[in-house]
Design an enzyme around this catalytic site. Structure first.
Site, PDB file in Angstrom:
ATOM      1  N   THR A 105       0.820  -1.212   0.000  1.00 36.60           N
ATOM      2  CA  THR A 105       0.000   0.000   0.000  1.00 36.60           C
ATOM      3  C   THR A 105       0.855   1.263   0.000  1.00 36.60           C
ATOM      4  OG1 THR A 105      -1.528   1.270   1.390  1.00 36.60           O
ATOM      5  CG2 THR A 105      -0.070  -0.232   2.537  1.00 36.60           C
ATOM      6  N   ASP A 106       0.261   2.365  -0.468  1.00 42.21           N
ATOM      7  CA  ASP A 106       0.972   3.657  -0.411  1.00 42.21           C
ATOM      8  C   ASP A 106       1.056   4.196   1.021  1.00 42.21           C
ATOM      9  OD1 ASP A 106      -1.696   4.384  -0.044  1.00 42.21           O
ATOM     10  OD2 ASP A 106      -1.723   5.901  -1.634  1.00 42.21           O
ATOM     11  N   GLU A 107       0.260   3.607   1.941  1.00 40.13           N
ATOM     12  CA  GLU A 107       0.247   4.139   3.318  1.00 40.13           C
ATOM     13  C   GLU A 107       1.587   3.942   4.027  1.00 40.13           C
ATOM     14  OE1 GLU A 107      -3.126   3.441   5.761  1.00 40.13           O
ATOM     15  OE2 GLU A 107      -4.523   3.596   4.092  1.00 40.13           O
TER      16      GLU A 107
ATOM     17  N   TYR B 144      -1.898  -0.423  10.987  1.00 38.42           N
ATOM     18  CA  TYR B 144      -2.023  -1.088   9.683  1.00 38.42           C
ATOM     19  C   TYR B 144      -0.821  -0.773   8.800  1.00 38.42           C
ATOM     20  CZ  TYR B 144      -3.324  -1.577   4.766  1.00 38.42           C
ATOM     21  OH  TYR B 144      -3.303  -1.882   3.422  1.00 38.42           O
TER      22      TYR B 144
ATOM     23  N   LYS C 119       2.207  -3.206   7.317  1.00 36.86           N
ATOM     24  CA  LYS C 119       2.486  -3.401   5.882  1.00 36.86           C
ATOM     25  C   LYS C 119       3.929  -2.971   5.566  1.00 36.86           C
ATOM     26  CE  LYS C 119       0.087  -4.580   2.977  1.00 36.86           C
ATOM     27  NZ  LYS C 119      -0.286  -5.906   2.426  1.00 36.86           N
TER      28      LYS C 119
HETATM   29  P1  NAD Z   1      -9.632  -7.343   2.111  1.00 35.42           P
HETATM   30  O1  NAD Z   1      -9.654  -7.044   3.570  1.00 35.42           O
HETATM   31  O2  NAD Z   1     -10.843  -7.075   1.289  1.00 35.42           O
HETATM   32  O3  NAD Z   1      -9.250  -8.868   1.855  1.00 35.42           O
HETATM   33  C1  NAD Z   1      -8.257  -9.523   2.599  1.00 35.42           C
HETATM   34  C2  NAD Z   1      -8.385 -11.030   2.337  1.00 35.42           C
HETATM   35  O4  NAD Z   1      -7.350 -11.681   3.059  1.00 35.42           O
HETATM   36  C3  NAD Z   1      -9.716 -11.615   2.811  1.00 35.42           C
HETATM   37  O5  NAD Z   1     -10.235 -12.484   1.832  1.00 35.42           O
HETATM   38  C4  NAD Z   1      -9.338 -12.373   4.063  1.00 35.42           C
HETATM   39  O6  NAD Z   1     -10.178 -13.492   4.312  1.00 35.42           O
HETATM   40  C5  NAD Z   1      -7.915 -12.793   3.744  1.00 35.42           C
HETATM   41  N1  NAD Z   1      -7.128 -13.042   4.951  1.00 35.42           N
HETATM   42  C6  NAD Z   1      -6.996 -12.215   6.030  1.00 35.42           C
HETATM   43  N2  NAD Z   1      -6.219 -12.793   6.958  1.00 35.42           N
HETATM   44  C7  NAD Z   1      -5.832 -13.988   6.452  1.00 35.42           C
HETATM   45  C8  NAD Z   1      -5.023 -15.037   6.947  1.00 35.42           C
HETATM   46  N3  NAD Z   1      -4.449 -14.978   8.157  1.00 35.42           N
HETATM   47  N4  NAD Z   1      -4.816 -16.122   6.155  1.00 35.42           N
HETATM   48  C9  NAD Z   1      -5.393 -16.206   4.933  1.00 35.42           C
HETATM   49  N5  NAD Z   1      -6.195 -15.253   4.425  1.00 35.42           N
HETATM   50  C10 NAD Z   1      -6.414 -14.149   5.184  1.00 35.42           C
HETATM   51  O7  NAD Z   1      -8.382  -6.546   1.563  1.00 35.42           O
HETATM   52  P2  NAD Z   1      -8.177  -5.762   0.185  1.00 35.42           P
HETATM   53  O8  NAD Z   1      -8.680  -4.392   0.332  1.00 35.42           O
HETATM   54  O9  NAD Z   1      -8.632  -6.611  -0.928  1.00 35.42           O
HETATM   55  O10 NAD Z   1      -6.575  -5.679   0.167  1.00 35.42           O
HETATM   56  C11 NAD Z   1      -5.798  -6.753  -0.356  1.00 35.42           C
HETATM   57  C12 NAD Z   1      -4.326  -6.389  -0.252  1.00 35.42           C
HETATM   58  O11 NAD Z   1      -4.065  -5.188  -0.965  1.00 35.42           O
HETATM   59  C13 NAD Z   1      -3.873  -6.137   1.189  1.00 35.42           C
HETATM   60  O12 NAD Z   1      -2.579  -6.670   1.334  1.00 35.42           O
HETATM   61  C14 NAD Z   1      -3.843  -4.619   1.309  1.00 35.42           C
HETATM   62  O13 NAD Z   1      -2.890  -4.210   2.245  1.00 35.42           O
HETATM   63  C15 NAD Z   1      -3.473  -4.220  -0.109  1.00 35.42           C
HETATM   64  N6  NAD Z   1      -3.953  -2.901  -0.558  1.00 35.42           N
HETATM   65  C16 NAD Z   1      -5.284  -2.564  -0.412  1.00 35.42           C
HETATM   66  C17 NAD Z   1      -5.721  -1.330  -0.911  1.00 35.42           C
HETATM   67  C18 NAD Z   1      -7.172  -0.905  -0.814  1.00 35.42           C
HETATM   68  O14 NAD Z   1      -7.497   0.241  -1.154  1.00 35.42           O
HETATM   69  N7  NAD Z   1      -8.086  -1.771  -0.389  1.00 35.42           N
HETATM   70  C19 NAD Z   1      -4.819  -0.465  -1.531  1.00 35.42           C
HETATM   71  C20 NAD Z   1      -3.480  -0.851  -1.639  1.00 35.42           C
HETATM   72  C21 NAD Z   1      -3.064  -2.078  -1.163  1.00 35.42           C
HETATM   73  O1  DAU Z   2      -4.138   4.030   0.463  1.00 37.78           O
HETATM   74  C1  DAU Z   2      -4.368   2.659   0.381  1.00 37.78           C
HETATM   75  C2  DAU Z   2      -5.196   2.208   1.560  1.00 37.78           C
HETATM   76  O2  DAU Z   2      -6.509   2.700   1.348  1.00 37.78           O
HETATM   77  C3  DAU Z   2      -5.223   0.696   1.734  1.00 37.78           C
HETATM   78  O3  DAU Z   2      -3.918   0.240   2.008  1.00 37.78           O
HETATM   79  C4  DAU Z   2      -6.164   0.297   2.864  1.00 37.78           C
HETATM   80  O4  DAU Z   2      -6.261  -1.121   2.933  1.00 37.78           O
HETATM   81  C5  DAU Z   2      -7.532   0.867   2.559  1.00 37.78           C
HETATM   82  O5  DAU Z   2      -8.401   0.590   3.632  1.00 37.78           O
HETATM   83  C6  DAU Z   2      -7.453   2.382   2.335  1.00 37.78           C
HETATM   84  O6  DAU Z   2      -7.156   3.078   3.569  1.00 37.78           O
HETATM   85  P1  DAU Z   2      -7.902   4.448   3.979  1.00 37.78           P
HETATM   86  O7  DAU Z   2      -7.821   4.589   5.434  1.00 37.78           O
HETATM   87  O8  DAU Z   2      -7.450   5.582   3.140  1.00 37.78           O
HETATM   88  O9  DAU Z   2      -9.409   4.056   3.483  1.00 37.78           O
HETATM   89  P2  DAU Z   2     -10.836   4.261   4.151  1.00 37.78           P
HETATM   90  O10 DAU Z   2     -11.845   3.890   3.113  1.00 37.78           O
HETATM   91  O11 DAU Z   2     -10.939   3.639   5.484  1.00 37.78           O
HETATM   92  O12 DAU Z   2     -10.899   5.843   4.360  1.00 37.78           O
HETATM   93  C7  DAU Z   2     -10.756   6.745   3.266  1.00 37.78           C
HETATM   94  C8  DAU Z   2     -10.812   8.153   3.834  1.00 37.78           C
HETATM   95  O13 DAU Z   2     -12.149   8.401   4.317  1.00 37.78           O
HETATM   96  C9  DAU Z   2      -9.902   8.385   5.020  1.00 37.78           C
HETATM   97  O14 DAU Z   2      -9.400   9.707   4.979  1.00 37.78           O
HETATM   98  C10 DAU Z   2     -10.819   8.220   6.241  1.00 37.78           C
HETATM   99  C11 DAU Z   2     -12.145   8.712   5.715  1.00 37.78           C
HETATM  100  N1  DAU Z   2     -13.341   8.071   6.317  1.00 37.78           N
HETATM  101  C12 DAU Z   2     -13.399   6.702   6.326  1.00 37.78           C
HETATM  102  C13 DAU Z   2     -14.477   6.044   6.880  1.00 37.78           C
HETATM  103  C14 DAU Z   2     -14.530   4.538   6.907  1.00 37.78           C
HETATM  104  C15 DAU Z   2     -14.388   8.826   6.829  1.00 37.78           C
HETATM  105  O15 DAU Z   2     -14.330  10.086   6.790  1.00 37.78           O
HETATM  106  N2  DAU Z   2     -15.449   8.189   7.377  1.00 37.78           N
HETATM  107  C16 DAU Z   2     -15.544   6.829   7.448  1.00 37.78           C
HETATM  108  O16 DAU Z   2     -16.559   6.308   7.998  1.00 37.78           O
END
Ligand code: NAD
Ligand code: DAU
Length: 349
Positions: free
Chosen positions: A132-134, A157, A161
């Site tokens: 992730t970019d975080e 988180y 990562k």
């Molecule tokens: P998600 O939470 O939707 O899915 C995570 C999956 O991992 C689920 O299917 C869960 O069952 C599985 N999992 C969790 N713990 C596990 C374990 N111990 N063993 C096996 N499986 C397990 O997550 P996502 O949003 O699809 O993100 C996927 C990946 O991409 C993550 O590594 C996250 O850090 C990264 N990522 C997410 C975002 C985003 O915006 N969602 C952006 C950049 C990177």
């Molecule tokens: O940047 C990549 C990341 O983006 C991923 O690595 C993470 O897995 C993914 O969850 C996401 O993280 P964020 O914290 O940016 O996403 P989230 O959707 O939780 O929140 C987006 C923005 O909205 C953040 O500034 C917090 C705000 N927010 C979020 C929620 C859930 C609110 O204002 N209200 C809310 O209820």
């Protein structure tokens, strides 16, 4: 070349899009989806491909060392695409240890199993770590994250990562394990669990519930349509240079409050509600602790070296996403019952 790939976290949001793309695009590859099915994992995300011959689901936990080692020795995957993680920042604030366990220890257990399986015979092998970019922390009003930006994570988180990224690199340096890492910005699209901003707010608008905007809403994220992330992962998996990192982003920055207002407008139009109806649901609530002000990705490396760019505009992607949730209310109802309701009450009380 035929491949046998273990994709971890393939039943989650991004993982299911990656599994779908690879299963459909490469009938000669064997795709093993390894997922423990936490609250975020859902086999309903993959109904359309579950009968395909080149697809197998394996229920298992990446933190179970004996299970993972045995699985790798039995299946002998030439590659791993590792997405399994605890992924929600708010949950990491409430339970940081769970994030350390899955995201750090789980990644190390996979690295160890892969290292033991091939013991240095690294030709045509690859460990692809999806990150992730975080990990880069927070930007001020200006600037972009590049692949050489120093790591500076602020939430449990992002710290977990960042740590997993460091271990992947360390295995590359120490044991010559062939890896690539990508660091992506915020994804949105179908099958995203409604705890993250966009699907949570779509669900709340459908149900006329308040839209809890953290702080003043002036936090900025760089949004990417999930299908474009999956396409980037496919490209990096096949054409990325070993031991390199690629940033992936949408060239698409939005302040939360502006995004929420656009979402409200699109929802009003699609639900045939009077313009302004959904905006009235916006409620400013207590800020997230350690809330990162701004994320924005410089994706010029993947753009110039691998020819990738996002395929849809944000307005198009958001419209498709809303349509998907409106047409899949059963999916939404299924995932928002039970434990979800307890989580929601606790988080937003
Ligand atoms: P998600 O939470 O939707 O899915 C995570 C999956 O991992 C689920 O299917 C869960 O069952 C599985 N999992 C969790 N713990 C596990 C374990 N111990 N063993 C096996 N499986 C397990 O997550 P996502 O949003 O699809 O993100 C996927 C990946 O991409 C993550 O590594 C996250 O850090 C990264 N990522 C997410 C975002 C985003 O915006 N969602 C952006 C950049 C990177
Ligand atoms: O940047 C990549 C990341 O983006 C991923 O690595 C993470 O897995 C993914 O969850 C996401 O993280 P964020 O914290 O940016 O996403 P989230 O959707 O939780 O929140 C987006 C923005 O909205 C953040 O500034 C917090 C705000 N927010 C979020 C929620 C859930 C609110 O204002 N209200 C809310 O209820």
């Amino acid at each position: 070349m035929k491949r046998k790939i273990i994709i971890t976290g393939g039943a989650g949001f991004i993982g299911s899009h990656v599994v779908r793309l690879l299963v459909n695009k490469y009938p000669d590859y064997q795709i093993l989806n390894l997922d423990s099915l936490t609250y975020a994992g859902n086999l309903a995300n993959l109904r359309d491909i579950e009968e395909k011959e080149n697809y197998t689901f394996i229920k298992g936990d990446i933190t179970d060392e004996a299970f993972i080692e045995n699985l790798f020795q039995t299946e002998k995957p030439d590659s791993v695409i590792h997405l399994a993680a605890e992924s929600h920042v708010d949950r990491s604030i409430k339970d940081p240890l769970a994030f350390a366990k899955t995201n750090i220890l789980g990644t190390m257990i996979l690295l160890n199993a892969f290292k033991k399986l091939w013991s240095g015979q690294w030709d045509n092998k690859l460990f692809y770590h999806v990150s992730t970019d975080e990990v880069y922390g927070s930007l001020g009003e200006k600037g972009l994250f590049t692949e050489t930006t120093s790591y500076d994570p602020n939430s449990p988180y992002s710290a977990s990562k960042a740590s997993s990224d460091h271990f992947v690199r360390a295995y590359g340096e120490t044991y010559d394990l062939p890896y690539v890492i990508s660091n992506c910005s915020n994804n949105y699209g179908s099958y995203q669990f409604p705890e993250k901003l966009i699907p949570l707010f779509i669900n709340n608008i459908i149900n006329n519930k308040s839209l809890p905007v953290y702080g003043d809403g002036n936090y900025t994220r760089d949004w990417l349509y999930v299908v474009d992330h999956a396409i980037a992962i496919d490209l990096i998996f096949h054409k990325g240079v070993l031991k390199e990192t690629y940033n992936i982003g949408g060239f698409n920055e939005w302040k939360n409050i502006d995004l929420v207002k656009l979402l409200c407008q699109q929802m009003d139009a699609k639900l045939n509600r009077d313009s302004g109806t959904s905006e009235k649901l916006i409620t400013y609530v207590k800020d997230r602790p350690g809330h990162d002000l701004r994320y924005a990705i410089d994706a010029s490396k993947i753009n110039t070296q691998l020819g990738w760019e996002p395929s849809v505009t944000f307005e198009e992607g958001l419209s498709k996403t809303i349509d998907w949730y409106l047409n899949n209310e059963d999916w939404l109802k299924n995932v928002t019952s039970g434990d979800y309701l307890k989580y929601y009450d606790k988080q937003y009380s």
